[in-house]
Design a protein around this motif. Sequence first.
Motif, PDB file in Angstrom:
ATOM      1  N   TYR A 199       0.837  -1.196   0.000  1.00  0.00           N
ATOM      2  CA  TYR A 199       0.000   0.000   0.000  1.00  0.00           C
ATOM      3  C   TYR A 199       0.871   1.245   0.000  1.00  0.00           C
ATOM      4  CZ  TYR A 199      -3.592  -3.388   0.971  1.00  0.00           C
ATOM      5  OH  TYR A 199      -4.434  -4.477   0.874  1.00  0.00           O
ATOM      6  N   LEU A 200       0.259   2.376  -0.280  1.00  0.00           N
ATOM      7  CA  LEU A 200       0.959   3.651  -0.224  1.00  0.00           C
ATOM      8  C   LEU A 200       1.004   4.134   1.210  1.00  0.00           C
ATOM      9  CD1 LEU A 200      -0.652   5.495  -3.258  1.00  0.00           C
ATOM     10  CD2 LEU A 200       1.719   4.751  -3.051  1.00  0.00           C
ATOM     11  N   GLY A 201       2.017   4.898   1.535  1.00  0.00           N
ATOM     12  CA  GLY A 201       2.122   5.494   2.855  1.00  0.00           C
ATOM     13  C   GLY A 201       2.420   6.965   2.735  1.00  0.00           C
ATOM     14  N   VAL A 202       2.007   7.706   3.742  1.00  0.00           N
ATOM     15  CA  VAL A 202       2.321   9.126   3.827  1.00  0.00           C
ATOM     16  C   VAL A 202       3.641   9.248   4.569  1.00  0.00           C
ATOM     17  CG1 VAL A 202       1.581  11.351   4.757  1.00  0.00           C
ATOM     18  CG2 VAL A 202      -0.112   9.780   3.807  1.00  0.00           C
ATOM     19  N   VAL A 203       4.588   9.945   3.970  1.00  0.00           N
ATOM     20  CA  VAL A 203       5.900  10.157   4.570  1.00  0.00           C
ATOM     21  C   VAL A 203       5.809  11.422   5.408  1.00  0.00           C
ATOM     22  CG1 VAL A 203       8.362  10.511   4.134  1.00  0.00           C
ATOM     23  CG2 VAL A 203       7.021   9.062   2.589  1.00  0.00           C
ATOM     24  N   ASP A 254      -7.855   6.701  -0.175  1.00  0.00           N
ATOM     25  CA  ASP A 254      -8.688   6.349  -1.327  1.00  0.00           C
ATOM     26  C   ASP A 254      -7.930   5.421  -2.281  1.00  0.00           C
ATOM     27  OD1 ASP A 254     -11.092   6.689  -3.058  1.00  0.00           O
ATOM     28  OD2 ASP A 254      -9.632   7.666  -4.379  1.00  0.00           O
ATOM     29  N   LEU A 255      -6.680   5.753  -2.573  1.00  0.00           N
ATOM     30  CA  LEU A 255      -5.881   4.903  -3.457  1.00  0.00           C
ATOM     31  C   LEU A 255      -5.652   3.526  -2.844  1.00  0.00           C
ATOM     32  CD1 LEU A 255      -3.342   7.570  -4.735  1.00  0.00           C
ATOM     33  CD2 LEU A 255      -5.140   6.445  -6.066  1.00  0.00           C
ATOM     34  N   ASN A 256      -5.450   3.476  -1.531  1.00  0.00           N
ATOM     35  CA  ASN A 256      -5.249   2.184  -0.870  1.00  0.00           C
ATOM     36  C   ASN A 256      -6.510   1.334  -0.868  1.00  0.00           C
ATOM     37  OD1 ASN A 256      -2.518   2.443  -0.405  1.00  0.00           O
ATOM     38  ND2 ASN A 256      -2.789   3.386   1.596  1.00  0.00           N
ATOM     39  N   ILE A 257      -7.665   1.964  -0.783  1.00  0.00           N
ATOM     40  CA  ILE A 257      -8.930   1.223  -0.879  1.00  0.00           C
ATOM     41  C   ILE A 257      -9.031   0.595  -2.265  1.00  0.00           C
ATOM     42  CG2 ILE A 257     -11.441   1.518  -1.041  1.00  0.00           C
ATOM     43  CD1 ILE A 257     -11.115   3.615   1.267  1.00  0.00           C
ATOM     44  N   LYS A 258      -8.648   1.342  -3.279  1.00  0.00           N
ATOM     45  CA  LYS A 258      -8.672   0.816  -4.644  1.00  0.00           C
ATOM     46  C   LYS A 258      -7.668  -0.324  -4.808  1.00  0.00           C
ATOM     47  CE  LYS A 258     -10.351   5.103  -6.572  1.00  0.00           C
ATOM     48  NZ  LYS A 258     -10.040   6.349  -7.253  1.00  0.00           N
ATOM     49  N   ARG A 280      -6.611  -2.341  -2.428  1.00  0.00           N
ATOM     50  CA  ARG A 280      -7.118  -3.506  -1.705  1.00  0.00           C
ATOM     51  C   ARG A 280      -8.172  -4.242  -2.524  1.00  0.00           C
ATOM     52  NH1 ARG A 280      -6.657  -6.230   2.910  1.00  0.00           N
ATOM     53  NH2 ARG A 280      -8.495  -7.276   3.711  1.00  0.00           N
ATOM     54  N   ALA A 281      -9.008  -3.506  -3.224  1.00  0.00           N
ATOM     55  CA  ALA A 281     -10.030  -4.143  -4.057  1.00  0.00           C
ATOM     56  C   ALA A 281      -9.374  -4.981  -5.158  1.00  0.00           C
ATOM     57  CB  ALA A 281     -10.953  -3.094  -4.665  1.00  0.00           C
ATOM     58  N   VAL A 282      -8.341  -4.441  -5.797  1.00  0.00           N
ATOM     59  CA  VAL A 282      -7.615  -5.193  -6.832  1.00  0.00           C
ATOM     60  C   VAL A 282      -6.933  -6.398  -6.207  1.00  0.00           C
ATOM     61  CG1 VAL A 282      -5.658  -5.109  -8.448  1.00  0.00           C
ATOM     62  CG2 VAL A 282      -7.277  -3.204  -8.356  1.00  0.00           C
ATOM     63  N   TYR A 283      -6.256  -6.192  -5.078  1.00  0.00           N
ATOM     64  CA  TYR A 283      -5.549  -7.294  -4.419  1.00  0.00           C
ATOM     65  C   TYR A 283      -6.526  -8.403  -4.017  1.00  0.00           C
ATOM     66  CZ  TYR A 283      -1.552  -4.067  -3.834  1.00  0.00           C
ATOM     67  OH  TYR A 283      -0.515  -3.200  -4.039  1.00  0.00           O
ATOM     68  N   GLU A 324      -3.230 -10.544   2.168  1.00  0.00           N
ATOM     69  CA  GLU A 324      -1.957 -10.096   2.737  1.00  0.00           C
ATOM     70  C   GLU A 324      -0.774 -10.623   1.945  1.00  0.00           C
ATOM     71  OE1 GLU A 324      -4.458 -11.463   4.554  1.00  0.00           O
ATOM     72  OE2 GLU A 324      -5.135  -9.667   5.614  1.00  0.00           O
ATOM     73  N   GLU A 325      -0.829 -11.903   1.545  1.00  0.00           N
ATOM     74  CA  GLU A 325       0.255 -12.471   0.742  1.00  0.00           C
ATOM     75  C   GLU A 325       0.363 -11.749  -0.602  1.00  0.00           C
ATOM     76  OE1 GLU A 325       0.310 -17.147   2.154  1.00  0.00           O
ATOM     77  OE2 GLU A 325      -1.182 -16.488   0.693  1.00  0.00           O
ATOM     78  N   TYR A 326      -0.773 -11.554  -1.225  1.00  0.00           N
ATOM     79  CA  TYR A 326      -0.781 -10.901  -2.535  1.00  0.00           C
ATOM     80  C   TYR A 326      -0.306  -9.453  -2.416  1.00  0.00           C
ATOM     81  CZ  TYR A 326      -2.020 -10.153  -7.351  1.00  0.00           C
ATOM     82  OH  TYR A 326      -1.944  -9.896  -8.682  1.00  0.00           O
TER      83      TYR A 326
END
Length: 131
Positions: free
Chosen positions: A51-55, A68-72, A74-77, A89-91
């Motif tokens: 996932y993306l993280g905020v630095v 929002d991008l991480n929700i998208k 997760r849906a693909v994963y 989690e593995e994927y």
Amino acid sequence: MLRSFSLKPLALGAALAVLVAGAELAQAEPRDPAYSAAREAGQVGEKMDGYLGVVGGGSPALRAMVDDLNIKRRAVYSQKAQAQHATVEEYAFTSGCLLIGQTSPGEKYQAPDGSWQTRGSGAPQRDSRCP
């Protein structure tokens, strides 16, 4: 800290699928100029968990965009993991390995120790479990 798991056949079979998913994600995300600007400014980066993280702190708007991008993602994963008979989690972890490998010099990524690093001209630091 990531929980321990075995990548079993997922590492081989899903690696190609993850590259496709990573390419789909990479094509979808940069369309947002705010995302591109945040990535170029080192405000967001790829995490080991896929996932993306905020630095750093990040504004509420930046955090909302990353969420929002991480929700998208997760849906693909979730969809791709089910097709590969793997856990999400593995994927996601395998995707994180590959997405970190696809970062460009100057972009931020999460190193195995959890710290944020800036990609140089060489290969990024990746978890020893990465395919």
